[in-house]
Design a protein around this motif. Structure first.
Motif, PDB file in Angstrom:
ATOM      1  N   SER A   1       0.391   4.096   1.246  1.00 31.62           N
ATOM      2  CA  SER A   1       0.381   4.807   2.533  1.00 31.62           C
ATOM      3  C   SER A   1       1.188   4.069   3.605  1.00 31.62           C
ATOM      4  O   SER A   1       1.467   4.624   4.662  1.00 31.62           O
ATOM      5  CB  SER A   1      -1.057   5.007   3.015  1.00 31.62           C
ATOM      6  N   ASP A   2       1.555   2.827   3.338  1.00 30.27           N
ATOM      7  CA  ASP A   2       2.363   2.031   4.265  1.00 30.27           C
ATOM      8  C   ASP A   2       3.837   2.379   4.071  1.00 30.27           C
ATOM      9  O   ASP A   2       4.401   2.145   3.000  1.00 30.27           O
ATOM     10  CB  ASP A   2       2.125   0.540   4.015  1.00 30.27           C
TER      11      ASP A   2
ATOM     12  N   ASP B   1       0.838  -1.197   0.000  1.00 30.60           N
ATOM     13  CA  ASP B   1       0.000   0.000   0.000  1.00 30.60           C
ATOM     14  C   ASP B   1       0.879   1.256   0.000  1.00 30.60           C
ATOM     15  O   ASP B   1       1.829   1.342   0.787  1.00 30.60           O
ATOM     16  CB  ASP B   1      -0.898  -0.021   1.247  1.00 30.60           C
TER      17      ASP B   1
END
Length: 184
Positions: free
Chosen positions: A131-132, A129
């Motif tokens: 955002s990770d 992801d």
């Protein structure tokens, strides 16, 4: 006071009688006993209760156990590479890649390894992801006799796969693996 009598042998020699001063011996004995008593009291006072009582109200939910993340183990062999994904002690997948290199002067490259690492990351990655911010873990297993240029070529292959991560200052391209070493 204590004394020692060595007796006398028929008067030929003068008897040798000696007195031993017992006060220092008794002082030493009393100090030893006092030390042992004080130590015994300190040992019992220094104990603490070590039970599993946690402050606060008991939680109605049982503890949630998170499974360990998958880790890529890259083994450099004599004639091939082994890519082993492990989750804890469990082997998730294992792939062998023949060791075919390209040389540009003194620089060694492993393009087949680079392609297979990218494919394996797409199939088994934990952190895809954007955002990770966390990276997937890779452990490079090698023998101490492996030439340094081969190790650098494997590291280059590992760092070739990149992903976009969203940061406060904007998007950034980062390698997908965080590397550690294990030498045999």
């Amino acid at each position: 006071m204590g004394g020692v009598d060595v007796g006398s042998e028929g008067g030929k020699k003068k008897a040798t009688n000696a007195e031993i001063n017992m006060v220092p011996f008794i002082d030493l004995l009393m100090c030893t006993i006092a030390f042992l008593l004080i130590t015994a009291v300190w040992v019992t006072n220094s104990r603490i209760n070590a039970d599993a009582q946690v402050p606060g109200p008991p939680s109605p939910d049982p503890l949630t156990i998170t499974p360990p993340e998958k880790v890529l183990n890259v083994h450099i062999g004599e004639s091939d590479f082994a890519l082993v994904w492990k989750q804890g002690a469990t082997v998730v997948s294992e792939i062998r890649i023949p060791k075919t290199s390209q040389q540009a002067g003194e620089l060694v490259q492993y393009p087949d390894l680079e392609k297979k690492l990218a494919a394996e990351w797409q199939a088994n990655a934990n952190h895809r992801d954007p955002s990770d911010k966390k990276l997937d873990q890779a452990i490079l297993h090698t023998d101490n006799r492996t030439p340094f240029r081969e190790i650098v070529a494997v590291l280059d292959a590992l760092y070739a796969t990149k992903r976009t991560v969203k940061l406060e200052g904007g998007d950034k391209e980062l390698p997908v693996f965080n590397m550690t070493f294990a030498a045999r």
